[in-house]
Design an enzyme around this catalytic site. Structure first.
Site, PDB file in Angstrom:
ATOM      1  N   LYS A  57      11.406  17.314 -13.377  1.00  0.00           N
ATOM      2  CA  LYS A  57      10.868  17.453 -12.002  1.00  0.00           C
ATOM      3  C   LYS A  57      10.181  18.765 -11.426  1.00  0.00           C
ATOM      4  CE  LYS A  57      10.595  16.696  -7.478  1.00  0.00           C
ATOM      5  NZ  LYS A  57      11.652  17.083  -6.472  1.00  0.00           N
ATOM      6  N   PRO A  92       6.147  31.997   4.887  1.00  0.00           N
ATOM      7  CA  PRO A  92       6.072  32.524   3.462  1.00  0.00           C
ATOM      8  C   PRO A  92       6.238  31.182   2.544  1.00  0.00           C
ATOM      9  CG  PRO A  92       7.609  33.702   4.765  1.00  0.00           C
ATOM     10  CD  PRO A  92       7.139  32.533   5.646  1.00  0.00           C
ATOM     11  N   GLU A 115       7.255  28.943  -1.150  1.00  0.00           N
ATOM     12  CA  GLU A 115       8.352  28.821  -1.873  1.00  0.00           C
ATOM     13  C   GLU A 115       8.056  28.853  -3.521  1.00  0.00           C
ATOM     14  OE1 GLU A 115      12.394  26.170  -2.437  1.00  0.00           O
ATOM     15  OE2 GLU A 115      10.659  25.448  -2.061  1.00  0.00           O
TER      16      GLU A 115
END
Length: 303
Positions: free
Chosen positions: A183, A263, A265
């Site tokens: 993934k 922000p 990830e």
């Protein structure tokens, strides 16, 4: 609603896109939902799929003490916000609690165990494409035949049964490490490349973007193998096929965060690949380049 639902509430820590989708499944299965914190209190959640909305009432709480008796929780804050919800997580640090961690990356268990301690941690690999449109509201798009993968253990099986009852297609996997790394191939390409280009996931169909994505993924396959995942080049082909056949209009959380000035990830995604590459002595120049670009993007508003 199940008359026993109020006795079995589920705490949702991070009522963003994925948190809302998973919460709606448990609500559909008869559980009551407690939404924890957040800037804007909500008294219901609404999920729209195929143009059809469904709504469930929820309880909103602002103090971690209010979930001290909860035995099930969904943790769906972005990975880089985990420390910011430490007090909520600590309220679940008891052996009767089951904590479903719905975060990106391959370091889910390690990220929350310092806070939840003896709780049963259930890392999950989520394939749902969900777009949050307003507080408590989201659009759900399904991709492929599986929505959530979980480990093959007793706590995970119980969660899987409830999610399945809530119409989320769930499966338990003996080798979740390989599933997680597979993934991650999609996350380290679709998320950064949509965020950097500003385009939705259909950008992955562009030949030039596909070539870049395949190079990024191939490096990650080498790293994943070194880390113990049973990855092959076929996983690259599968990931590209999956990304190029998502429903029209699908977006990524990183693109949405970039557009909102929040922000990004990237540390739990590309950062995790680079960290593992350093541990195992694998060269990953394309991933390092993407990480440098993402790191250079400064958020415009507070997280």
């Amino acid at each position: 609603m199940n008359p026993l639902a109020s006795e079995r509430p589920v705490a949702v820590i991070g009522a963003g896109a994925i948190g809302l989708a998973l919460a709606s499944a448990l609500a559909r299965a008869g559980r009551s939902i407690t939404v924890c914190g957040g800037r804007e209190p909500v008294d219901h959640i609404e999920i729209t799929e195929d143009g059809i909305p469904e709504t469930w009432p929820v309880r909103h709480v602002a103090d971690p003490v209010d979930i001290a008796g909860h035995t099930t929780a969904i943790v769906a804050v972005k990975a880089h916000h985990t420390a910011a919800v430490a007090d909520w997580l600590r309220a679940l640090a008891h052996p009767d609690a089951t904590v479903l961690v719905a975060q990106n990356g391959v370091e889910q268990r390690e990220r929350v165990v310092p806070y939840v301690g003896p709780a049963h941690i259930v890392p999950s690999i989520v394939y749902l494409n969900v777009e949050r449109t307003a507080p408590g509201h989201a659009i759900l798009r399904r991709v492929g035949g599986l929505d959530v993968a979980l480990p093959d253990d007793a706590a995970s099986a119980a969660v899987a049964a409830e999610l399945n009852a809530g119409k989320v297609r769930t499966s338990t996997k003996a080798d979740l490490k390989t599933v997680a790394w597979a993934k991650l191939l999609s996350n380290i390409t679709a998320n950064p490349l949509t965020a950097l280009t500003g385009r939705r996931v259909e950008v992955m169909r562009d030949p030039g973007i596909e070539r870049i994505a395949r190079r990024i993924m191939t490096e990650a396959v080498d790293v994943g193998r070194a880390d113990g995942a049973a990855l092959t080049e076929e996983h690259v082909d599968r990931a590209m096929h999956w990304l190029q056949h998502v429903p029209e209009g699908s977006t990524t959380s990183m693109r949405e965060d970039r557009l909102a000035g929040r922000p990004l990830e990237y540390d739990a995604l590309t950062g995790a690949v680079v960290r593992a590459a350093e541990r195992h002595g694998v060269e990953v120049p394309a991933n390092r380049f993407v990480l440098a670009l993402l790191t250079a993007i400064e958020p415009e508003v507070a997280a």
